[in-house]
Scaffold this motif. Sequence first.
Motif, PDB file in Angstrom:
ATOM      1  N   GLN A  51     -18.625  18.605  -3.473  1.00 22.59           N
ATOM      2  CA  GLN A  51     -17.929  19.258  -2.350  1.00 22.59           C
ATOM      3  C   GLN A  51     -16.916  18.313  -1.704  1.00 22.59           C
ATOM      4  O   GLN A  51     -15.924  18.759  -1.120  1.00 22.59           O
ATOM      5  CB  GLN A  51     -18.936  19.745  -1.303  1.00 22.59           C
ATOM      6  N   ASN A  52     -17.160  17.014  -1.814  1.00 21.91           N
ATOM      7  CA  ASN A  52     -16.223  16.035  -1.249  1.00 21.91           C
ATOM      8  C   ASN A  52     -14.950  15.922  -2.082  1.00 21.91           C
ATOM      9  O   ASN A  52     -13.923  15.455  -1.593  1.00 21.91           O
ATOM     10  CB  ASN A  52     -16.882  14.658  -1.156  1.00 21.91           C
ATOM     11  N   TYR A  53     -15.024  16.315  -3.368  1.00 20.58           N
ATOM     12  CA  TYR A  53     -13.847  16.199  -4.242  1.00 20.58           C
ATOM     13  C   TYR A  53     -13.208  17.553  -4.517  1.00 20.58           C
ATOM     14  O   TYR A  53     -12.232  17.644  -5.256  1.00 20.58           O
ATOM     15  CB  TYR A  53     -14.230  15.590  -5.609  1.00 20.58           C
ATOM     16  N   ASN A  54     -13.811  18.626  -3.954  1.00 22.91           N
ATOM     17  CA  ASN A  54     -13.350  19.989  -4.211  1.00 22.91           C
ATOM     18  C   ASN A  54     -13.483  20.372  -5.684  1.00 22.91           C
ATOM     19  O   ASN A  54     -12.626  21.081  -6.241  1.00 22.91           O
ATOM     20  CB  ASN A  54     -11.897  20.186  -3.745  1.00 22.91           C
ATOM     21  N   THR A  55     -14.560  19.901  -6.328  1.00 25.19           N
ATOM     22  CA  THR A  55     -14.836  20.316  -7.711  1.00 25.19           C
ATOM     23  C   THR A  55     -16.112  21.155  -7.772  1.00 25.19           C
ATOM     24  O   THR A  55     -16.616  21.439  -8.854  1.00 25.19           O
ATOM     25  CB  THR A  55     -15.005  19.097  -8.640  1.00 25.19           C
ATOM     26  N   HIS A  56     -16.635  21.534  -6.616  1.00 27.82           N
ATOM     27  CA  HIS A  56     -17.890  22.273  -6.573  1.00 27.82           C
ATOM     28  C   HIS A  56     -17.689  23.721  -7.019  1.00 27.82           C
ATOM     29  O   HIS A  56     -16.566  24.217  -7.107  1.00 27.82           O
ATOM     30  CB  HIS A  56     -18.467  22.257  -5.157  1.00 27.82           C
ATOM     31  N   HIS A  57     -18.796  24.367  -7.293  1.00 28.42           N
ATOM     32  CA  HIS A  57     -18.794  25.775  -7.672  1.00 28.42           C
ATOM     33  C   HIS A  57     -20.029  26.408  -7.061  1.00 28.42           C
ATOM     34  O   HIS A  57     -20.876  25.721  -6.474  1.00 28.42           O
ATOM     35  CB  HIS A  57     -18.796  25.923  -9.196  1.00 28.42           C
ATOM     36  N   GLU A  58     -20.124  27.710  -7.177  1.00 29.06           N
ATOM     37  CA  GLU A  58     -21.286  28.405  -6.641  1.00 29.06           C
ATOM     38  C   GLU A  58     -22.542  27.871  -7.319  1.00 29.06           C
ATOM     39  O   GLU A  58     -22.644  27.842  -8.534  1.00 29.06           O
ATOM     40  CB  GLU A  58     -21.160  29.913  -6.901  1.00 29.06           C
ATOM     41  N   GLY A  59     -23.480  27.408  -6.514  1.00 33.95           N
ATOM     42  CA  GLY A  59     -24.711  26.852  -7.072  1.00 33.95           C
ATOM     43  C   GLY A  59     -24.702  25.345  -7.207  1.00 33.95           C
ATOM     44  O   GLY A  59     -25.680  24.769  -7.700  1.00 33.95           O
TER      45      GLY A  59
END
Length: 252
Positions: A39-47
């Motif tokens: 989430q800190n790098y904006n590479t997250h996804h749902e889950g």
Amino acid sequence: KVVHRLGEQHNEATELLASYGVHAGQHYHFEGIYLQGSQNYNTHHEGSDVDSKMVIVPTVEAMLRGMKLNHELVLENGEHVAVKTVSEFTDLFFKGNVNNLELLTTKYYIEKKDSFFGWMRGNDAGDAISEIVQGTLWDATIGMMIQKQKSMFKGTVTTQPFVDKFGFDPKDVIHIARLHSLLAELKSEAYFSEALDFSKSGDYPLVEAVRAGCINAEAATIMVEMYIDSAKRLKEEFKPVNCPLLPVTKES
């Protein structure tokens, strides 16, 4: 949602520490809990998992008893909370490890009022420290890329299903691509806090392709070798060095 989860993790970590005989109030005081991860790098996804570091301040009793206060906690859902004392937590910033420096730039945290780390974040310490230890940061980051390269075919308890499915661990490849992007941005004189945002990188579509299973193991191997070779060339061109700290004098 992420901050709410951090609050839950704080409660779960407090209970786990108590089961080890380490009690809040008696042996330590809570300083803060900070998100670490995608989430800190904006590479997250749902889950995406929510992993974190929780900072504590030892009491006199704990110090006199020489109690073990640093713990790597694994919660019931598999998420991780690394518990660190304030002194060790601060030392980590100057080792050039991006996983620690990101905690000074994260938007997701819970901390006590008038927290020392709140003061550091308010004064852009993440950008300042990454500039001071620039040489160490580059060496540590390239070292981390090589480490991820070695582990991408070795599954752990949580990653073995991905290795079985794709022939490699996609997370390791994504980390390597992200770290290469970070170094490229730093070479272009971006602030550390800006360079962390991988979602703006031209390589981000590759991450989505890797995550979707569109890249086979052979292609992933070549990709990773290219990123590491490129990072080494960038270092030779940029020649990053640590800034010498000026001696403290009465005048200064």
